[in-house]
Motif scaffolding. Structure first.
Motif, PDB file in Angstrom:
ATOM      1  N   UNK A  49     -22.780 -38.500  10.589  1.00  0.00           N
ATOM      2  CA  UNK A  49     -21.667 -37.739  11.183  1.00  0.00           C
ATOM      3  C   UNK A  49     -21.620 -36.300  10.713  1.00  0.00           C
ATOM      4  N   UNK A  50     -22.261 -36.021   9.595  1.00  0.00           N
ATOM      5  CA  UNK A  50     -22.258 -34.653   9.075  1.00  0.00           C
ATOM      6  C   UNK A  50     -23.654 -34.325   8.556  1.00  0.00           C
ATOM      7  N   UNK A  51     -24.518 -33.783   9.401  1.00  0.00           N
ATOM      8  CA  UNK A  51     -25.907 -33.510   8.999  1.00  0.00           C
ATOM      9  C   UNK A  51     -26.047 -32.544   7.829  1.00  0.00           C
ATOM     10  N   UNK A  52     -24.980 -31.835   7.490  1.00  0.00           N
ATOM     11  CA  UNK A  52     -25.058 -30.928   6.341  1.00  0.00           C
ATOM     12  C   UNK A  52     -25.032 -31.682   5.015  1.00  0.00           C
ATOM     13  N   UNK A  53     -24.588 -32.937   5.033  1.00  0.00           N
ATOM     14  CA  UNK A  53     -24.538 -33.752   3.817  1.00  0.00           C
ATOM     15  C   UNK A  53     -25.874 -34.476   3.647  1.00  0.00           C
ATOM     16  N   UNK A  54     -26.722 -33.940   2.799  1.00  0.00           N
ATOM     17  CA  UNK A  54     -28.029 -34.543   2.526  1.00  0.00           C
ATOM     18  C   UNK A  54     -28.097 -34.974   1.061  1.00  0.00           C
ATOM     19  N   UNK A  55     -28.795 -36.062   0.809  1.00  0.00           N
ATOM     20  CA  UNK A  55     -28.887 -36.606  -0.545  1.00  0.00           C
ATOM     21  C   UNK A  55     -30.309 -37.077  -0.809  1.00  0.00           C
ATOM     22  N   UNK A  56     -30.725 -36.935  -2.054  1.00  0.00           N
ATOM     23  CA  UNK A  56     -32.020 -37.427  -2.485  1.00  0.00           C
ATOM     24  C   UNK A  56     -31.854 -38.847  -3.029  1.00  0.00           C
TER      25      UNK A  56
END
Length: 309
Positions: free
Chosen positions: A196-203
């Motif tokens: 829903x929010x492509x700006x939230x990325x995680x490794x």
């Protein structure tokens, strides 16, 4: 009379076109020396396996993954005494550390003094009684993500009441969405993105996997989020790409050219030979040239081959 009929029949036979006669006898091909076939047929190569060469190049394997974020290794933060929560300073799904203040509490007596003061005199009351009654900061035991908040400002609580739940770890539990032919190993990494929010990325890091029973090329995967930060919501979908591996200067052959037998894998390569007897041959080595295996036509359940269909 008889002589006249014979003459008429002979005239009729002579009038029939040559093409209307019966089929001509097949033409004879003149054989070569000692009955050999024509030269064009002699030049045809014999049918056999196709030769290929192992190529040298780079190969990289990735697989798309999808899953739902879940809280793991959680613990609760409890009220240390009877009193009241004066301020709430944390938000749901906020990343916190041991130095973070989640809320501020006062004792029941201090709450009564504050309630009896007017807004204008509250600051003075706080200063007057600060040596006796003070605010207590509520902090977490370890860093993590707040997954539940059970209180609001001005909530009266008793000692041992649950105030917050904090997750030390967050996992993305899901599966790969395309067939994967390479083996998985723990420690592989993936970058995942909140749908829903492509700006939230995680490794993330692969910590466990199980092959699906009905789909052996698909796997259930557990991806631990490495860079916990505010905004990672629990119960949300995340998509990403899991890196399986990369190789440079690798020997590469088409997967279909590999022969599987007895749990082992073979490539039929050209060999160089040395001494030979009627029963044995010395093998000196092999080259990068190999034969493409010839597989029998695939059969369907009804016994018909694909070619027949």
């Amino acid at each position: 009379m008889k002589k006249r009929l014979l003459n008429a029949a002979a005239a009729l036979l002579l009038s029939v076109p040559a093409g209307a006669a019966g089929p001509a006898a097949p033409a004879k091909t003149k054989a070569g020396p000692q009955g050999a076939r024509p030269a064009a047929q002699e030049a045809r190569p014999l049918a056999g396996p196709v030769q290929h060469s192992i190529k040298i190049g780079d190969i990289a394997v990735y697989t798309p993954v999808t899953g739902i974020s879940t809280a793991q290794d959680t613990y609760d933060v409890f009220a240390p005494f009877d009193g009241r929560v004066e301020t709430l300073q944390a938000e749901l799904f906020e990343f916190v550390t041991v130095k973070s203040v989640l809320a501020r509490m006062v004792s029941t007596e201090m709450a009564a003094l504050l309630d009896s003061s007017t807004p204008e005199s509250r600051k003075q009351t706080e200063r007057r009684w600060q040596d006796v009654y003070s605010y207590t900061d509520i902090t977490p035991e370890t860093q993590g993500v707040i997954t539940n908040i059970y209180i609001q400002p001005k909530t009266t609580v008793t000692k041992g009441d649950r105030l917050f739940t904090v997750a030390r770890k967050v996992f993305i539990i899901g599966r790969n969405t395309e067939p994967l032919y390479s083996a998985l190993t723990t420690g592989m990494t993936a970058e995942v993105v909140h749908v829903r929010n492509p700006d939230d990325t995680f490794q993330t890091r692969l910590t466990g996997f199980i092959r699906l029973k009905d789909s052996p090329l698909l796997n259930r995967v557990w991806l631990e989020v490495l860079d916990l930060k505010s905004g990672i919501k629990i119960g949300e979908q995340f998509n990403g790409v899991l890196t399986i591996g990369k190789s440079s200067g690798a020997m590469i052959a088409p997967r279909a050219h590999i022969v599987n037998s007895g749990g082992k894998r073979f490539l039929i390569t050209e060999i160089t030979t040395g001494l030979e007897t009627a029963e044995e041959t010395e093998i000196l080595g092999h080259t990068s040239v190999y034969l493409e295996p010839e597989y029998p036509a695939a059969e369907a359940k009804d016994g018909k081959t694909k070619k027949v269909r």
